[in-house]
Motif scaffolding. Structure first.
Motif, PDB file in Angstrom:
ATOM      1  N   GLU A 122       0.829  -1.208   0.000  1.00  0.00           N
ATOM      2  CA  GLU A 122       0.000   0.000   0.000  1.00  0.00           C
ATOM      3  C   GLU A 122       0.862   1.256   0.000  1.00  0.00           C
ATOM      4  O   GLU A 122       0.509   2.260  -0.624  1.00  0.00           O
TER       5      GLU A 122
ATOM      6  N   ASP B 288       0.761  -0.026  -8.888  1.00  0.00           N
ATOM      7  CA  ASP B 288      -0.558   0.420  -9.354  1.00  0.00           C
ATOM      8  C   ASP B 288      -1.409  -0.825  -9.584  1.00  0.00           C
ATOM      9  O   ASP B 288      -0.887  -1.940  -9.650  1.00  0.00           O
ATOM     10  N   ARG B 289      -2.708  -0.624  -9.719  1.00  0.00           N
ATOM     11  CA  ARG B 289      -3.614  -1.762  -9.905  1.00  0.00           C
ATOM     12  C   ARG B 289      -3.785  -2.058 -11.396  1.00  0.00           C
ATOM     13  O   ARG B 289      -3.988  -1.140 -12.212  1.00  0.00           O
ATOM     14  N   ASP B 290      -3.683  -3.332 -11.751  1.00  0.00           N
ATOM     15  CA  ASP B 290      -3.890  -3.725 -13.140  1.00  0.00           C
ATOM     16  C   ASP B 290      -5.385  -3.855 -13.424  1.00  0.00           C
ATOM     17  O   ASP B 290      -6.234  -3.549 -12.570  1.00  0.00           O
TER      18      ASP B 290
ATOM     19  N   GLY C  40      -7.426  -5.504 -10.863  1.00  0.00           N
ATOM     20  CA  GLY C  40      -7.415  -4.945  -9.516  1.00  0.00           C
ATOM     21  C   GLY C  40      -6.241  -5.410  -8.668  1.00  0.00           C
ATOM     22  O   GLY C  40      -6.168  -5.066  -7.480  1.00  0.00           O
ATOM     23  N   ASP C  41      -5.326  -6.180  -9.253  1.00  0.00           N
ATOM     24  CA  ASP C  41      -4.155  -6.654  -8.508  1.00  0.00           C
ATOM     25  C   ASP C  41      -3.053  -5.603  -8.526  1.00  0.00           C
ATOM     26  O   ASP C  41      -2.839  -4.933  -9.542  1.00  0.00           O
ATOM     27  N   LEU C  42      -2.343  -5.479  -7.401  1.00  0.00           N
ATOM     28  CA  LEU C  42      -1.243  -4.524  -7.329  1.00  0.00           C
ATOM     29  C   LEU C  42      -0.015  -5.067  -8.060  1.00  0.00           C
ATOM     30  O   LEU C  42       0.439  -6.176  -7.790  1.00  0.00           O
TER      31      LEU C  42
ATOM     32  N   TYR D   5       2.020   1.789  -3.459  1.00  0.00           N
ATOM     33  CA  TYR D   5       0.899   2.280  -4.256  1.00  0.00           C
ATOM     34  C   TYR D   5       0.749   3.794  -4.099  1.00  0.00           C
ATOM     35  O   TYR D   5       0.549   4.518  -5.086  1.00  0.00           O
TER      36      TYR D   5
END
Length: 259
Positions: free
Chosen positions: A58, A67-69, A72-74, A61
């Motif tokens: 986090e 960032d989220r693909d 929604g995965d980091l 991020y």
């Protein structure tokens, strides 16, 4: 060529390439010691900041290191990988990635000291490179014994601070898709910063100052968050001003279009 066209398109974007997600990447590609060191510097500068309570993913991020693909995965961004990743992971994305510091203080030997990102004795990332070579560069600008207004000793000279900003400029304007990386050479009476990728701002505007258009804005923001970049286009003019103040030869900016 196709490479030249893609580089031009990358350079025209306001959201620079280093914000881009590295597909299928994960925090396992990050050197934990590098990130822990960065977070310690962040905590010292941003006391009691809410980000200090976040877990590593986090936190990355929030500073644009992840960032989220589309699922929604980091995932790591290019900036996160370059700044904190292991060298052997970085070269999977940037095949010609290289950071090289060469200290040439004695004509009788090739190098008096050398730090290279691919020597496998340290992480090889941008963050570690920066903090490994800054003390060595500072040796070129010894500080007189002076106290600041709080009675604490001044640890850096104007020249060393200016050169530090120059190094950040060099890194944050490098095109890591190109084949020449970042090379710093320190001689007895001069320092040369070399990177790949031409300036995004005309040379005369760079010297004048007030124009900040880094090729790697996410990386520059990361340095800014720990107090090592003003992001105001003042780094190069600061070098010129300090050199003039000391009566040293005027710095030179040279762009070469065929290496």
């Amino acid at each position: 060529s196709k490479l030249e066209i893609s580089n031009m398109l990358r350079d025209q974007s306001d959201r620079t390439q280093d914000f881009k997600i590295v597909e299928n990447s994960s925090i396992r590609q990050i050197d934990k010691e590098s990130l822990a060191s960065y977070r310690a510097r962040f905590d010292k500068r941003m006391k009691n900041h809410t980000w200090s309570e976040l877990d590593d993913e986090e936190f990355l991020y929030r500073i644009n290191g992840m960032d989220r693909d589309k699922n929604g995965d980091l995932r790591l961004t290019e900036a996160g990988l370059l700044m904190f990743g292991y060298e052997y992971e970085i070269v999977k994305k940037f095949a010609d990635y290289i950071l090289d510091y060469e200290e040439i203080l004695d004509d009788s030997i090739r190098w008096t000291n050398r730090i290279k990102s691919d020597d496998m004795t340290w992480s090889g990332n941008i963050y570690d490179f920066f903090f490994r070579i800054i003390p060595l560069i500072n040796e070129a600008f010894p500080v007189k014994f002076e106290l600041d207004k709080y009675g604490e000793r001044i640890s850096e000279s104007k020249a060393s601070i200016a050169v530090r900003e120059g190094l950040i400029n060099c890194i944050c304007n490098a095109n890591f898709y190109d084949a020449y990386g970042v090379v710093i050479r320190r001689y007895p009476k001069k320092i040369i910063f070399t990177n790949s990728g031409v300036l995004r701002v005309p040379v005369e505007k760079v010297i004048k100052g007030g124009y900040s258009d880094a090729r790697n804005k996410a990386i520059m923001k990361m340095f800014s968050l720990i107090g090592y970049s003003e992001r105001a286009g003042s780094g190069i003019p600061q070098i010129y001003a300090v050199w003039k103040e000391n009566g040293w030869p005027e710095p030179k900016i040279i762009q070469e279009f065929n290496h």
